[in-house]
Design an enzyme around this catalytic site. Structure first.
Site, PDB file in Angstrom:
ATOM      1  N   GLU A  20     -29.858 -45.767 -14.486  1.00  0.00           N
ATOM      2  CA  GLU A  20     -30.610 -46.896 -13.916  1.00  0.00           C
ATOM      3  C   GLU A  20     -32.105 -46.597 -13.958  1.00  0.00           C
ATOM      4  O   GLU A  20     -32.534 -45.516 -13.548  1.00  0.00           O
ATOM      5  CB  GLU A  20     -30.166 -47.125 -12.470  1.00  0.00           C
ATOM      6  CG  GLU A  20     -30.573 -48.436 -11.848  1.00  0.00           C
ATOM      7  CD  GLU A  20     -29.803 -48.678 -10.543  1.00  0.00           C
ATOM      8  OE1 GLU A  20     -28.577 -48.462 -10.525  1.00  0.00           O
ATOM      9  OE2 GLU A  20     -30.426 -49.035  -9.540  1.00  0.00           O
ATOM     10  N   GLU A  52     -25.805 -43.730  -6.714  1.00  0.00           N
ATOM     11  CA  GLU A  52     -26.735 -43.320  -5.653  1.00  0.00           C
ATOM     12  C   GLU A  52     -25.975 -42.839  -4.416  1.00  0.00           C
ATOM     13  O   GLU A  52     -26.149 -43.361  -3.309  1.00  0.00           O
ATOM     14  CB  GLU A  52     -27.695 -44.470  -5.327  1.00  0.00           C
ATOM     15  CG  GLU A  52     -28.550 -44.842  -6.533  1.00  0.00           C
ATOM     16  CD  GLU A  52     -29.451 -46.041  -6.292  1.00  0.00           C
ATOM     17  OE1 GLU A  52     -29.448 -46.579  -5.170  1.00  0.00           O
ATOM     18  OE2 GLU A  52     -30.155 -46.437  -7.235  1.00  0.00           O
TER      19      GLU A  52
END
Length: 810
Positions: A515, A437
């Site tokens: 994820e 991220e």
């Protein structure tokens, strides 16, 4: 076993003496020096001095996480992200015995991990600093050794900048430390690299590249010998070559071997070979290195996804944070064996190491047990994660959390290089991850960084690089030129339509889901809210503001999001697979819970290692072994006659449900949608039975029964190698599991030390190191370390209210 460091045995040190022209040559050795360190959690600058008196300090053994045994407190600046546990400055000191060091030998000290900002001295000499708390590092001690006086290692750790992580990091020297002795010609610690570039069922090419270092001022002739040994100890092939080593230099030598009819490494058959590397002067062995190798082929495709040994394999993965629940960051090999065993029983075949280098023993366990690994290096690059907003005591608080961004420019190349070179021999690793991220992947600044990091991966290893970034929840989709630097882009929390659009827009793009939400959401094990007409049952303690909290409260379905996320992946062959967030609960990151929560609840397995209901959804999807799981429990005193939903996960084609012997009907189990099987029934105490059928045949059944009060305890040793895990379960007078039991259990031991207790309750403030623990929804676990491994140990558990006891010998 960690063969490239631990040599020929995990527990023993082998000295081989050979004579050559009236002198003795001592083979290199590596020993753990985990015992009897002096420790203090205090800033004492004089502790660096060699003559400092540390006699009043605590004596500890490694691995050591000093904060895990401390009280939880809202005053601790680690905040909820750090599990409300203390952090700060600490010192370690150890007197090391160097009396047997031979002439011209080299001595090194090797740390597998120390959190964080580790500064190391020997005697009065400063060896250096390693800021990352997750990096393995090594220093040569040779020039600074005293032959007449004591030799003292001193370590300062500084984790006082808080909050210093987005999850619980641990504090202390929480991984193993080794003392390494080498001769003046030697193989460096990470000096052997094994690859299998061509593999099929008939033969395999094994390339062994070895770094050789000559510290002498003369050129030297040596022999490099490679032997391949199978799992039965049989040498199956060997080869050697003569090498001239230039003076005061290091050089790489390659040897190619052919192995016929190899036993391939796979997730269901983790066959391992030992690659034994020997370095000889004449006929004298002067150094040796052993590496565990798995022979397998791995191919990464667009249309067929990941291909292992010529067969497409859908990645069924979980994300894990490092650590081991009640043991904090000071995990043991047994902890990893237990984690991987329970995950494989669920049907998982892969783990993503979120979001930092893990202990080398974790990777060894994955090698040995057949678990693929996405090995991840970083959580952030140059820019720290956005501050997190919490609601505490009626006030909004914004907490900046960063542990690495300020180090990235100076240390990322070194940390990533060491990470890859340390880990690249592990056959379980199928992909490297350079980030999670990452905000800089949204603009041009990410292009150069992603390219630089990917190039480091490619310089030292052949496996591809990913970065978990593509998904919703950020301001915009990643910058395409930055994504183009990644071999296999990773998708976080995207949806099926996102994958389809990516595949249409970039038909040659390889894709993996790094994820997505688990089929458990924020629920804790054994907590249910089934009666919608009872206001008090609708209340969850969720005071932290979170965008999904209202949705969770309204729907009461903690499973649908994760179930749909997997459905979005499983039938898209161009998506290699997915990693759920998370496999296990972990300390810290308590979102959406506030104090007194001190651990997450995202996992399908709780912090103590007990599966939640969502675990069985994945088992129904990922495992071929017949299974059936019914929930919630059947202990609802005071709700007789009220409507309640009974739910079932199963991998059979049909399921029939019975309540007190009365069929509630059969339902077809459609595994291609995200709806669980559910029956609305009236609650009455008694027995619920679920029967699974396939093609009209009964395959499996399960019963759950209404239980009385706790009358006895079941103690079961589940895992026992380096330490022992004993699970405690509450039973009533008829031996029925008491799913709501919260009894206090007291423990007594003989020939053992309790090193951890837990029950999976993320809001429990009971200490993790204690001789007692409350049951949480019927279960708890106690972790013990034997004091004398040659003798039996004993545990007695006592119900504090009734004094009923149960004991076990192990």
């Amino acid at each position: 076993m960690n063969f490239y460091i631990k040599m020929l045995s995990y527990c023993s040190v082998i000295w081989l003496f050979m004579s050559c022209q009236d002198k003795q040559v001592t083979i290199a050795k590596t020993i753990k020096i985990n015992d009897n360190w002096k420790f203090v959690q205090e800033d004492i600058p004089k502790a660096k001095e060699i003559d400092f008196d540390d006699s009043r300090w605590e004596t500890v053994d490694l691995p050591h996480d000093w904060s895990i045994s401390k009280p939880f407190s809202q005053e601790n600046p680690s905040f909820s992200r750090g599990a409300w546990l203390p952090a700060g400055i600490s010192y370690y000191r150890k007197n090391i015995d160097l009396s047997e060091i031979g002439e011209n030998q080299k001595v090194f000290i090797h740390f597998e991990g120390a959190y964080r900002n580790a500064e190391v001295w020997i005697n009065n000499h400063y060896l250096g600093k390693r800021p990352s708390g997750y990096a393995a590092f090594e220093y040569e001690l040779t020039p600074f050794i005293s032959s007449e006086n004591e030799n003292i290692i001193k370590v300062k750790l500084d984790n006082s900048e808080q909050p210093g992580s987005r999850w619980y990091s641990g504090n202390g020297i929480y991984r193993d430390v080794y003392l390494i002795t080498k001769n003046d010609i030697y193989i460096p610690t990470w000096g052997t690299y094994v690859t299998t570039p061509k593999v099929n069922s008939n033969s395999a090419i094994i390339n062994v590249e070895t770094s050789l270092k000559n510290t002498k001022v003369t050129d030297e002739k040596v022999t490099l010998k490679i032997s391949i040994i199978d799992d039965e100890g049989v040498e199956v092939t060997k080869k050697q070559k003569e090498v001239i080593l230039k003076q005061e230099s290091e050089q790489k030598e390659k040897i190619e071997l052919i192995l016929n009819t190899p036993k391939l490494w796979g997730v269901n058959s983790p066959n391992l070979y030992t690659v034994k590397v020997e370095l000889l002067e004449g006929n004298i062995i002067i150094d040796t290195k052993t590496v565990k190798a798995g022979i397998r082929s791995m191919v990464y495709t667009v249309e067929d996804g990941f291909v292992l040994n010529d067969k497409p394999l859908k990645v069924k993965g979980v994300c894990l944070h490092h650590g081991a629940g009640p043991l904090g960051a000071a995990a043991r090999k047994t902890s990893y064996e237990r984690q991987i065993r329970i995950l494989k029983e669920m049907g998982a075949n892969a783990v993503r190491t979120a979001h930092n280098p893990f202990d080398i023993e974790f990777l060894e366990t994955c090698d040995e047990m057949g678990m693929l690994v996405m090995n991840e290096a970083f959580d952030e690059w140059e820019i720290a994660k956005e501050p997190q907003t919490f609601r505490e005591k009626g006030n909004k608080i914004r907490i900046p959390v960063s542990y690495y961004a300020h180090l990235f420019k100076e240390y990322s190349d070194k940390d990533l290089t060491d990470f890859v070179i340390r880990d690249r021999n592990h056959p379980s690793i199928f992909m490297w991850s350079i980030g999670n991220e990452i905000d800089q992947m949204h603009d041009e600044s990410g292009v150069a960084i992603a390219k630089r990091l990917s190039n480091i991966i490619h310089k030292y290893d052949y496996r591809p690089a990913t970065c978990g970034v593509n998904g919703y929840g950020w301001d915009k989709w990643p910058h395409e030129p930055a994504v183009a630097q990644i071999d296999v882009p990773g998708y976080n929390y995207a949806k099926g339509k996102n994958y389809d659009k990516e595949h249409d827009d970039f038909p040659n793009r390889k894709m993996i889901v790094t994820e997505h939400t688990s089929a458990q959401m924020i629920a804790n094990r054994g907590e249910y809210y089934p009666f919608k007409n009872k206001d008090q049952a609708l209340q969850l303690d969720l005071p932290i503001e979170h965008p999904d909290t209202e949705k969770f409260l309204k729907s009461r379905n903690f499973y649908a999001g994760g179930m749909q996320a997997w459905q979005d992946v499983k039938n898209r062959s161009f998506v290699m697979g997915a990693f759920i967030w998370t496999g296990w609960d972990y300390l810290g990151e308590t979102i959406p819970y506030a104090w007194p929560a001190r651990s997450s609840s995202f996992g399908v397995i709780d912090l103590a290692g007990f599966p939640k209901d969502g675990y069985y959804y994945y088992q129904s999807e990922w495992s071929d072994k017949p299974m059936i799981h019914t929930f919630p429990h059947w202990n609802w005193k005071g709700h007789e006659g009220e409507k309640i939903n009974l739910n079932v996960f199963s991998n059979t084609k049909e399921v029939e449900l019975f309540v007190n012997g009365v069929s509630q009907g059969k339902k077809i189990n459609n595994s291609n949608n995200a709806d669980m099987l559910s029956w609305e029934v009236l609650y009455q105490p008694g027995t619920v039975k679920a029967i699974g059928y396939t093609d009209g045949r009964k395959i499996i059944e399960e019963e759950i029964k209404t239980a009385g009060t706790t009358n006895s305890l079941q103690l079961e040793v589940t895992d026992s190698s380096e330490v022992t895990y004993i699970e405690v379960t509450a039973l009533d007078v008829n031996g029925i599991f008491v799913a709501t039991a919260e009894n206090l259990i007291n423990f007594e031991v003989e020939n053992a030390k309790i090193i951890g207790v837990g029950n999976g309750n993320n809001r429990s403030l009971e200490p993790f190191v204690a001789n007692y623990r409350k049951l949480y929804n019927g279960k708890c676990v106690v972790i013990l370390q034997k004091q004398d491994n040659h003798s039996k140990a004993f545990l007695k558990a006592t119900l504090s209210e009734t004094k009923i006891t149960q004991s076990i010998t192990f």
